[in-house]
Design an enzyme around this catalytic site. Structure first.
Site, PDB file in Angstrom:
ATOM      1  N   ILE A 166       7.161   0.117   2.366  1.00  0.00           N
ATOM      2  CA  ILE A 166       7.200   0.594   3.748  1.00  0.00           C
ATOM      3  C   ILE A 166       5.887   0.356   4.488  1.00  0.00           C
ATOM      4  CG2 ILE A 166       8.959   2.337   3.250  1.00  0.00           C
ATOM      5  CD1 ILE A 166       6.742   4.455   3.356  1.00  0.00           C
ATOM      6  N   SER A 167       4.834  -0.021   3.779  1.00  0.00           N
ATOM      7  CA  SER A 167       3.578  -0.312   4.463  1.00  0.00           C
ATOM      8  C   SER A 167       2.749  -1.232   3.574  1.00  0.00           C
ATOM      9  CB  SER A 167       2.789   0.973   4.752  1.00  0.00           C
ATOM     10  OG  SER A 167       1.657   0.696   5.545  1.00  0.00           O
ATOM     11  N   SER A 168       1.987  -2.118   4.235  1.00  0.00           N
ATOM     12  CA  SER A 168       1.171  -3.055   3.475  1.00  0.00           C
ATOM     13  C   SER A 168      -0.068  -3.413   4.275  1.00  0.00           C
ATOM     14  CB  SER A 168       1.963  -4.322   3.145  1.00  0.00           C
ATOM     15  OG  SER A 168       2.315  -5.007   4.327  1.00  0.00           O
TER      16      SER A 168
ATOM     17  N   THR B 247       0.798  -1.225   0.000  1.00  0.00           N
ATOM     18  CA  THR B 247       0.000   0.000   0.000  1.00  0.00           C
ATOM     19  C   THR B 247       0.831   1.276   0.000  1.00  0.00           C
ATOM     20  OG1 THR B 247      -0.131  -0.114   2.418  1.00  0.00           O
ATOM     21  CG2 THR B 247      -1.948  -1.085   1.154  1.00  0.00           C
TER      22      THR B 247
END
Length: 328
Positions: A94-96, A86
């Site tokens: 860095i984000s999921s 994401t």
């Protein structure tokens, strides 16, 4: 261009029911309260865009793509049982949003009861916080992330879905003392070790569930003659998450000279990361082979005072080694 997401309400509801059927068929969501949460919380509102890997690069799928075929592809992807990238920065993830079946398993492993207060480390898209808020109510859920862009986005997604848990921008290593005490702590990012600041923010009997190495450690917090402690075993399952930023992540030791069959084995790599900085990789291999390639659930972690250590079978047994202190 603005796309009215209401047009996806019915297709999304059917996609959620289908996703739940997949998770249930695999043995998950045995608790009716969690099954209802997964059926009713609209995941697509938390991933208005995400990235898929194509040819070594990331390609974005999003809800406002002018191509209706690609919009439908975005919606279908939002309800597949897989992780979604994401947020990507300089080519680095860095984000999921985690795999829903893994999220379901972790939430059930929290052993939540009505009235419990929960601290989530790693706000991500806000979807996990929404599931917690659906189960417990907004006022009992706090989620923390170090990145203000992530927390602002999570607040927006949560509001769009009708949830308002407390979203804090801060270092997850430090917990959230202003909202303590907590009955449960769940991390959705990989730790190098257990942050010491979490323990005094927990009530006695609290449960901590967090990714560590490539597994999930489940700790019970207690007061004993040593003071506030936390101890528990790893779950049997593997787990791969984005590392906790600000917490430092243990790296595997040098694997030169180790046999390929070991280096490519998932269970050995778990042990290799868990013992990084404490055991030479060749010592780790000797232990692994001597103990007949132990599964993750034979390992555990103890946190006491300003010390913590991992162990095999018995926290006071012959196989134990220190875990590094988290930075910050």
């Amino acid at each position: 261009m603005g796309v009215d997401l209401e047009q996806y309400a019915e297709p999304a509801a059917e996609a959620r029911r289908s996703l739940v059927r997949v998770i249930v068929a695999e043995g998950g969501l045995t608790d009716p309260a969690w099954r209802a949460a997964f059926e009713e919380v609209p995941r697509h509102l938390f991933v208005p865009y995400y990235f898929v890997g194509r040819g070594g690069a990331y390609e974005r799928l999003w809800c406002e793509d002018p191509d209706p075929v690609r919009r439908n592809q975005w919606l279908r992807g939002a309800y597949t049982d897989g992780p979604l990238a994401t947020r990507v920065r300089d080519g680095e993830l860095i984000s999921s949003s985690s795999q829903p079946s893994l999220m379901a398993m972790m939430l059930e492993e929290l052993e939540l009861r009505d009235g419990h207060t929960v601290l989530e480390i790693g706000a991500g898209t806000g979807y996990n916080a929404a599931l917690l808020a659906h189960r417990l109510g907004d006022e009992l859920v706090t989620t923390v992330d170090v990145d203000p862009e992530i927390t602002e986005s999570a607040r927006t997604h949560l509001a769009a879905a009708g949830y308002q848990p407390t979203v804090i921008t801060g270092d997850g290593v430090r917990g959230c003392p202003q909202r303590a005490p907590f009955d449960r702590v769940i991390a959705t990012c990989t730790l190098a070790s257990v942050p010491f600041d979490w323990l005094p923010q927990c009530r006695p009997g609290a449960r901590i569930l967090a990714p560590l190495s490539t597994g999930l450690i489940a700790l019970r917090v207690r007061d004993d003659s040593r003071g506030r402690t936390a101890e528990g075993h790893f779950l049997r399952t593997s787990a791969y998450f984005v590392p906790l930023r600000g917490g430092g992540l243990a790296q595997e030791g040098h694997t030169g000279g180790l046999p390929r069959r070991a280096v490519e084995n998932d269970l050995f790599r778990f042990l290799l990361t868990l013992t990084a900085g404490s055991l030479d990789p060749h010592e780790a291999l000797s232990l692994w082979e001597r103990e007949r390639r132990p599964q993750r659930d034979r390992f555990g972690v103890t946190v006491s005072g300003q010390h913590q250590w991992a162990w095999l079978d018995d926290p006071e047994g012959p196989y134990a080694w220190p875990l590094g202190r988290p930075s910050g």
